[in-house]
Write a protein that holds these residues in place. Structure first.
Motif, PDB file in Angstrom:
ATOM      1  N   LYS A  10       0.851  -1.190   0.000  1.00  0.00           N
ATOM      2  CA  LYS A  10       0.000   0.000   0.000  1.00  0.00           C
ATOM      3  C   LYS A  10       0.884   1.236   0.000  1.00  0.00           C
ATOM      4  O   LYS A  10       1.744   1.394   0.855  1.00  0.00           O
ATOM      5  CB  LYS A  10      -0.884   0.010   1.241  1.00  0.00           C
ATOM      6  CG  LYS A  10      -2.003  -0.982   1.197  1.00  0.00           C
ATOM      7  CD  LYS A  10      -2.855  -0.859   2.448  1.00  0.00           C
ATOM      8  CE  LYS A  10      -4.052  -1.744   2.495  1.00  0.00           C
ATOM      9  NZ  LYS A  10      -3.975  -3.075   2.050  1.00  0.00           N
ATOM     10  N   MET A  11       0.680   2.113  -0.956  1.00  0.00           N
ATOM     11  CA  MET A  11       1.471   3.337  -1.043  1.00  0.00           C
ATOM     12  C   MET A  11       0.589   4.501  -0.636  1.00  0.00           C
ATOM     13  O   MET A  11      -0.249   4.967  -1.399  1.00  0.00           O
ATOM     14  CB  MET A  11       2.015   3.516  -2.455  1.00  0.00           C
ATOM     15  CG  MET A  11       3.123   4.522  -2.556  1.00  0.00           C
ATOM     16  SD  MET A  11       3.856   4.453  -4.210  1.00  0.00           S
ATOM     17  CE  MET A  11       5.410   5.239  -3.924  1.00  0.00           C
ATOM     18  N   ALA A  40      -3.561  -2.086  -5.384  1.00  0.00           N
ATOM     19  CA  ALA A  40      -4.612  -1.317  -6.056  1.00  0.00           C
ATOM     20  C   ALA A  40      -5.336  -0.376  -5.105  1.00  0.00           C
ATOM     21  O   ALA A  40      -5.892   0.631  -5.541  1.00  0.00           O
ATOM     22  CB  ALA A  40      -5.611  -2.265  -6.713  1.00  0.00           C
ATOM     23  N   ASP A  41      -5.331  -0.666  -3.806  1.00  0.00           N
ATOM     24  CA  ASP A  41      -6.026   0.209  -2.865  1.00  0.00           C
ATOM     25  C   ASP A  41      -5.122   1.301  -2.278  1.00  0.00           C
ATOM     26  O   ASP A  41      -5.456   1.919  -1.279  1.00  0.00           O
ATOM     27  CB  ASP A  41      -6.704  -0.598  -1.758  1.00  0.00           C
ATOM     28  CG  ASP A  41      -5.739  -1.469  -0.969  1.00  0.00           C
ATOM     29  OD1 ASP A  41      -4.564  -1.581  -1.359  1.00  0.00           O
ATOM     30  OD2 ASP A  41      -6.175  -2.048   0.041  1.00  0.00           O
ATOM     31  N   SER A  42      -3.990   1.574  -2.918  1.00  0.00           N
ATOM     32  CA  SER A  42      -3.122   2.682  -2.506  1.00  0.00           C
ATOM     33  C   SER A  42      -3.806   3.995  -2.840  1.00  0.00           C
ATOM     34  O   SER A  42      -4.564   4.085  -3.803  1.00  0.00           O
ATOM     35  CB  SER A  42      -1.789   2.598  -3.235  1.00  0.00           C
ATOM     36  OG  SER A  42      -1.112   1.404  -2.927  1.00  0.00           O
ATOM     37  N   VAL A  60      -1.191  -4.033  -8.573  1.00  0.00           N
ATOM     38  CA  VAL A  60      -1.586  -5.422  -8.351  1.00  0.00           C
ATOM     39  C   VAL A  60      -2.696  -5.473  -7.312  1.00  0.00           C
ATOM     40  O   VAL A  60      -2.841  -4.554  -6.507  1.00  0.00           O
ATOM     41  CB  VAL A  60      -0.378  -6.278  -7.882  1.00  0.00           C
ATOM     42  CG1 VAL A  60       0.699  -6.324  -8.947  1.00  0.00           C
ATOM     43  CG2 VAL A  60       0.193  -5.769  -6.586  1.00  0.00           C
ATOM     44  N   PRO A  61      -3.503  -6.544  -7.315  1.00  0.00           N
ATOM     45  CA  PRO A  61      -4.523  -6.678  -6.271  1.00  0.00           C
ATOM     46  C   PRO A  61      -3.859  -6.742  -4.887  1.00  0.00           C
ATOM     47  O   PRO A  61      -2.768  -7.301  -4.761  1.00  0.00           O
ATOM     48  CB  PRO A  61      -5.224  -7.997  -6.601  1.00  0.00           C
ATOM     49  CG  PRO A  61      -4.858  -8.299  -8.011  1.00  0.00           C
ATOM     50  CD  PRO A  61      -3.531  -7.651  -8.271  1.00  0.00           C
ATOM     51  N   PRO A  62      -4.519  -6.202  -3.868  1.00  0.00           N
ATOM     52  CA  PRO A  62      -3.931  -6.252  -2.512  1.00  0.00           C
ATOM     53  C   PRO A  62      -3.807  -7.690  -2.016  1.00  0.00           C
ATOM     54  O   PRO A  62      -4.648  -8.530  -2.320  1.00  0.00           O
ATOM     55  CB  PRO A  62      -4.898  -5.466  -1.651  1.00  0.00           C
ATOM     56  CG  PRO A  62      -6.003  -5.002  -2.533  1.00  0.00           C
ATOM     57  CD  PRO A  62      -5.775  -5.483  -3.906  1.00  0.00           C
ATOM     58  N   TYR A  63      -2.758  -7.943  -1.263  1.00  0.00           N
ATOM     59  CA  TYR A  63      -2.531  -9.257  -0.667  1.00  0.00           C
ATOM     60  C   TYR A  63      -3.486  -9.446   0.502  1.00  0.00           C
ATOM     61  O   TYR A  63      -3.686  -8.550   1.299  1.00  0.00           O
ATOM     62  CB  TYR A  63      -1.091  -9.366  -0.178  1.00  0.00           C
ATOM     63  CG  TYR A  63      -0.782 -10.662   0.511  1.00  0.00           C
ATOM     64  CD1 TYR A  63      -0.623 -11.817  -0.213  1.00  0.00           C
ATOM     65  CD2 TYR A  63      -0.685 -10.723   1.891  1.00  0.00           C
ATOM     66  CE1 TYR A  63      -0.348 -13.009   0.411  1.00  0.00           C
ATOM     67  CE2 TYR A  63      -0.414 -11.922   2.528  1.00  0.00           C
ATOM     68  CZ  TYR A  63      -0.246 -13.052   1.786  1.00  0.00           C
ATOM     69  OH  TYR A  63       0.024 -14.237   2.422  1.00  0.00           O
TER      70      TYR A  63
END
Length: 64
Positions: A10-11, A40-42, A60-63
């Protein structure tokens, strides 16, 4: 030239993002380039700046 994959997860605004971006702004980009892998939820990916400096951003999708 070497490429380095920087896995950010997450950025968000703040410490980790600011530190990595400071390194990226000041390295010799003719010798090394960063590619950022971000969730992607950054909410604070400086995509335009990264691309203007020669890097790539991969979402990328979040882990879980």
């Amino acid at each position: 030239m070497e490429r380095v994959a920087v896995i950010m997860g997450k950025m968000h605004s703040g410490g980790k993002k600011n530190l990595v971006m400071e390194y990226y702004r000041h390295i010799d980009r003719s010798q090394i380039q960063f590619d950022f892998i971000c969730d992607a939820d950054s909410n604070a990916i400086p995509k335009e700046e990264i691309e203007s400096l020669g890097g790539h951003v991969y979402i990328v999708p979040p882990y879980r």
